[in-house]
Design a protein around this motif. Structure first.
Motif, PDB file in Angstrom:
ATOM      1  N   GLY A  47     -10.938   6.742   4.584  1.00 27.23           N
ATOM      2  CA  GLY A  47     -10.028   7.727   4.009  1.00 27.23           C
ATOM      3  C   GLY A  47     -10.306   8.029   2.567  1.00 27.23           C
ATOM      4  O   GLY A  47      -9.416   7.857   1.711  1.00 27.23           O
ATOM      5  N   PRO A  48     -11.517   8.490   2.244  1.00 28.36           N
ATOM      6  CA  PRO A  48     -11.826   8.783   0.835  1.00 28.36           C
ATOM      7  C   PRO A  48     -10.983   9.916   0.270  1.00 28.36           C
ATOM      8  O   PRO A  48     -10.903  10.086  -0.944  1.00 28.36           O
ATOM      9  N   GLU A  49     -10.341  10.696   1.162  1.00 27.51           N
ATOM     10  CA  GLU A  49      -9.563  11.848   0.705  1.00 27.51           C
ATOM     11  C   GLU A  49      -8.094  11.506   0.437  1.00 27.51           C
ATOM     12  O   GLU A  49      -7.275  12.406   0.201  1.00 27.51           O
ATOM     13  N   LEU A  50      -7.763  10.232   0.420  1.00 30.98           N
ATOM     14  CA  LEU A  50      -6.383   9.837   0.133  1.00 30.98           C
ATOM     15  C   LEU A  50      -5.942  10.385  -1.219  1.00 30.98           C
ATOM     16  O   LEU A  50      -6.732  10.451  -2.164  1.00 30.98           O
ATOM     17  N   GLU A  51      -4.655  10.790  -1.322  1.00 31.46           N
ATOM     18  CA  GLU A  51      -4.133  11.407  -2.534  1.00 31.46           C
ATOM     19  C   GLU A  51      -2.957  10.609  -3.082  1.00 31.46           C
ATOM     20  O   GLU A  51      -2.315   9.836  -2.356  1.00 31.46           O
ATOM     21  N   ASP A  52      -2.672  10.831  -4.362  1.00 29.89           N
ATOM     22  CA  ASP A  52      -1.458  10.260  -4.939  1.00 29.89           C
ATOM     23  C   ASP A  52      -0.250  10.717  -4.126  1.00 29.89           C
ATOM     24  O   ASP A  52      -0.147  11.899  -3.749  1.00 29.89           O
ATOM     25  N   GLY A  53       0.679   9.790  -3.875  1.00 31.12           N
ATOM     26  CA  GLY A  53       1.895  10.135  -3.137  1.00 31.12           C
ATOM     27  C   GLY A  53       1.782   9.967  -1.649  1.00 31.12           C
ATOM     28  O   GLY A  53       2.787  10.090  -0.933  1.00 31.12           O
ATOM     29  N   ASP A  54       0.547   9.713  -1.138  1.00 32.24           N
ATOM     30  CA  ASP A  54       0.420   9.409   0.286  1.00 32.24           C
ATOM     31  C   ASP A  54       1.043   8.042   0.571  1.00 32.24           C
ATOM     32  O   ASP A  54       1.129   7.178  -0.302  1.00 32.24           O
ATOM     33  N   VAL A  55       1.462   7.852   1.806  1.00 34.26           N
ATOM     34  CA  VAL A  55       1.930   6.543   2.259  1.00 34.26           C
ATOM     35  C   VAL A  55       1.012   6.092   3.387  1.00 34.26           C
ATOM     36  O   VAL A  55       0.818   6.807   4.372  1.00 34.26           O
ATOM     37  N   LEU A  56       0.434   4.915   3.212  1.00 31.87           N
ATOM     38  CA  LEU A  56      -0.450   4.330   4.207  1.00 31.87           C
ATOM     39  C   LEU A  56       0.379   3.425   5.118  1.00 31.87           C
ATOM     40  O   LEU A  56       1.050   2.510   4.636  1.00 31.87           O
ATOM     41  N   VAL A  57       0.363   3.707   6.411  1.00 35.73           N
ATOM     42  CA  VAL A  57       1.103   2.911   7.389  1.00 35.73           C
ATOM     43  C   VAL A  57       0.084   2.081   8.163  1.00 35.73           C
ATOM     44  O   VAL A  57      -0.735   2.625   8.906  1.00 35.73           O
ATOM     45  N   VAL A  58       0.122   0.767   7.977  1.00 39.62           N
ATOM     46  CA  VAL A  58      -0.934  -0.123   8.458  1.00 39.62           C
ATOM     47  C   VAL A  58      -0.357  -1.118   9.454  1.00 39.62           C
ATOM     48  O   VAL A  58       0.589  -1.855   9.124  1.00 39.62           O
ATOM     49  N   THR A  59      -0.907  -1.157  10.662  1.00 38.09           N
ATOM     50  CA  THR A  59      -0.424  -2.132  11.630  1.00 38.09           C
ATOM     51  C   THR A  59      -0.744  -3.545  11.160  1.00 38.09           C
ATOM     52  O   THR A  59      -1.824  -3.817  10.632  1.00 38.09           O
ATOM     53  N   SER A  60       0.195  -4.443  11.343  1.00 38.48           N
ATOM     54  CA  SER A  60       0.007  -5.816  10.877  1.00 38.48           C
ATOM     55  C   SER A  60      -1.137  -6.523  11.587  1.00 38.48           C
ATOM     56  O   SER A  60      -1.668  -7.521  11.093  1.00 38.48           O
ATOM     57  N   LYS A  61      -1.528  -6.020  12.755  1.00 40.29           N
ATOM     58  CA  LYS A  61      -2.588  -6.698  13.522  1.00 40.29           C
ATOM     59  C   LYS A  61      -3.876  -6.780  12.717  1.00 40.29           C
ATOM     60  O   LYS A  61      -4.526  -7.838  12.679  1.00 40.29           O
ATOM     61  N   ILE A  62      -4.273  -5.680  12.053  1.00 38.26           N
ATOM     62  CA  ILE A  62      -5.538  -5.741  11.320  1.00 38.26           C
ATOM     63  C   ILE A  62      -5.393  -6.565  10.048  1.00 38.26           C
ATOM     64  O   ILE A  62      -6.362  -7.178   9.586  1.00 38.26           O
ATOM     65  N   VAL A  63      -4.191  -6.603   9.498  1.00 39.84           N
ATOM     66  CA  VAL A  63      -3.963  -7.459   8.336  1.00 39.84           C
ATOM     67  C   VAL A  63      -4.096  -8.924   8.759  1.00 39.84           C
ATOM     68  O   VAL A  63      -4.763  -9.731   8.091  1.00 39.84           O
ATOM     69  N   SER A  64      -3.493  -9.259   9.883  1.00 41.38           N
ATOM     70  CA  SER A  64      -3.565 -10.638  10.383  1.00 41.38           C
ATOM     71  C   SER A  64      -5.001 -11.033  10.706  1.00 41.38           C
ATOM     72  O   SER A  64      -5.436 -12.152  10.392  1.00 41.38           O
TER      73      SER A  64
END
Length: 436
Positions: free
Chosen positions: A33-50
């Motif tokens: 996601g190189p095109e991410l902008e200020d004010g975006d919200v990233l919603v990340v599933t906990s599975k990949i964090v774990s």
């Protein structure tokens, strides 16, 4: 804070490969996601964090992992356990999950989802120079509702709660209780495009810059309701167990009055106890008037002192000591006199069977009183079951104008405990069991 937007977009972030222990999530997400902008919200599933954090255990260790992650059992039905996790989350199996992981393994929740969200946010700020919000999500079932939904279990840079109390609606009506769980709404929106089966673990919500904050904020922990404010904290089995184990004899009460309706609800529970011959042998006399309580207790005390002097030969000092034990009834703001009514008992030609018949009714009386005490505990009321009325039944019948067939079976003092009951050593059930 910027004004709320009237429209937003949600899209899944493509190109994130299978995550493995030790992977750098910041690099993987920044590359996708190189095109991410200020004010975006990233919603990340906990599975990949774990996965990245190595929170993986063997599948045959699942039950032990649930035990380790849980701090209390809320409810159980068969093998399914609803528990509270170390994070304060109430969920099935403590979030220990076999989906989207290698066969033979299960995933635990991130060690600290809020810390994980903060690390992702800081990493993306450094990697891409953008100020985004991050919500780490997991899937929950919900009481009273079918189906699952994603909720926020970790957050950074997001207004997780939007407190609208004190504002007004379009009609000018003040809002008194409205606090929006913004992080959960973002989590659910992201799940609509991520999908569990599509290998798309991250979503980007754009167009809601007003929910993104400069500071990391309190995190998703702020979404966990404090136990003292949680009206639905206990599951069915836990509520029963908690009421039973927390029922302790209370001898000191505050001056706070007792709600008679709460006592009546407790009586309604009491009369569900089992009884012989389909009878209803319980009667509960509620002493709500201070005058009648004092009149009864004074008459009982006089009878007790007379018996101790004339029949038992106790010294005045010993009598005074014994009488003081009944002072708990004077200190209680509410009294209940349970009475046994045995008109439904069978008559037998021999005294032994008649004695056994009465014992059955006495056992039913004990079951009813136990139900009463447990139900009072569930209502937040303390109680003490004192046997005194059993030793002066005629006095009690006369003062309370009770039928001759009602046998007082003690008195239950009811009130709000002045202090938590003293802890007592746990009783091990095995000490009271014999198996044949």
């Amino acid at each position: 804070m910027s004004a709320p937007s009237t429209e937003y977009s949600v899209r899944a972030l493509h190109g994130i490969p299978e995550v493995r222990p030790g992977d750098d999530l910041v690099k993987l997400i920044a590359a996708a996601g190189p095109e991410l902008e200020d004010g975006d919200v990233l919603v990340v599933t906990s599975k990949i964090v774990s996965k990245a954090e190595g929170r993986i255990v063997r599948a045959d260790d699942r039950e032990a992992a649930i035990d380790a992650e849980a701090v209390r059992l809320v409810a159980r039905r068969g093998p399914t356990r609803i528990v509270e996790t170390r994070h304060g989350l109430v969920m099935a199996a403590a979030g220990v999950d076999a989906s989207n992981t290698e066969p033979g393994t299960v995933l635990l929740l991130p060690e600290d989802p809020d810390a994980s969200a903060r690390a992702l946010r800081a990493g993306l700020r450094e990697a891409l120079g953008v100020e985004v919000g991050v919500v780490v999500t997991d899937t929950f079932g919900r009481p009273w509702r079918n189906g699952l939904t994603d909720v926020g279990i970790g957050a950074a840079g997001v207004r997780v709660l939007d407190d609208l109390r004190g504002t007004t609606d379009v009609h000018g009506t003040p809002l008194g209780v409205t606090v929006v769980a913004t992080a959960d709404e973002l989590a659910a929106a992201g799940e609509l495009v991520k999908g569990k089966a599509d290998g798309l673990p991250v979503a980007v919500v754009r167009g809601l810059p007003h929910v993104v904050t400069e500071e990391d904020g309190p995190g998703a922990r702020a979404l966990v309701r404090d136990a003292s404010q949680d009206m639905f904290r206990l599951g069915t089995s836990e509520a029963i167990r908690e009421a039973v184990t927390q029922r302790r004899t209370v001898r000191e009460f505050t001056g706070e009055p007792v709600d008679g309706a709460a006592v009546r609800r407790a009586v309604a529970a009491a009369v569900t106890a089992p009884a012989p011959h389909h009878t209803t042998p319980w009667r509960f006399v509620l002493l709500e008037s201070a005058g009648i309580r004092v009149r009864l207790l004074d008459a009982m005390r006089a009878a007790w002192v007379r018996d101790l002097r004339e029949l038992s030969g106790f010294s005045e000092e010993s009598i005074a000591r014994r009488v003081r034990r009944g002072d708990v009834l004077y200190r209680a703001p509410y009294l209940v006199v349970p009475c046994l009514e045995t008109s439904g008992a069978h008559e037998y030609p021999d005294a032994g069977r008649n004695a056994a018949e009465r014992e059955m009714f006495v056992v039913a009386m004990g079951a009813g009183v136990q139900n009463l005490l447990v139900a009072l505990a569930a209502e937040g009321l303390g109680s003490a079951w004192v046997s005194s009325t059993m030793f002066c039944r005629e006095v009690v019948r006369e003062v309370l104008d009770l039928p001759a067939g009602w046998d007082p079976m003690g008195t239950v003092a009811v009130g709000h405990a002045a202090a938590p009951p003293k802890q007592r050593p746990a009783r091990q059930a095995g000490a009271f069991i014999e198996v044949r």
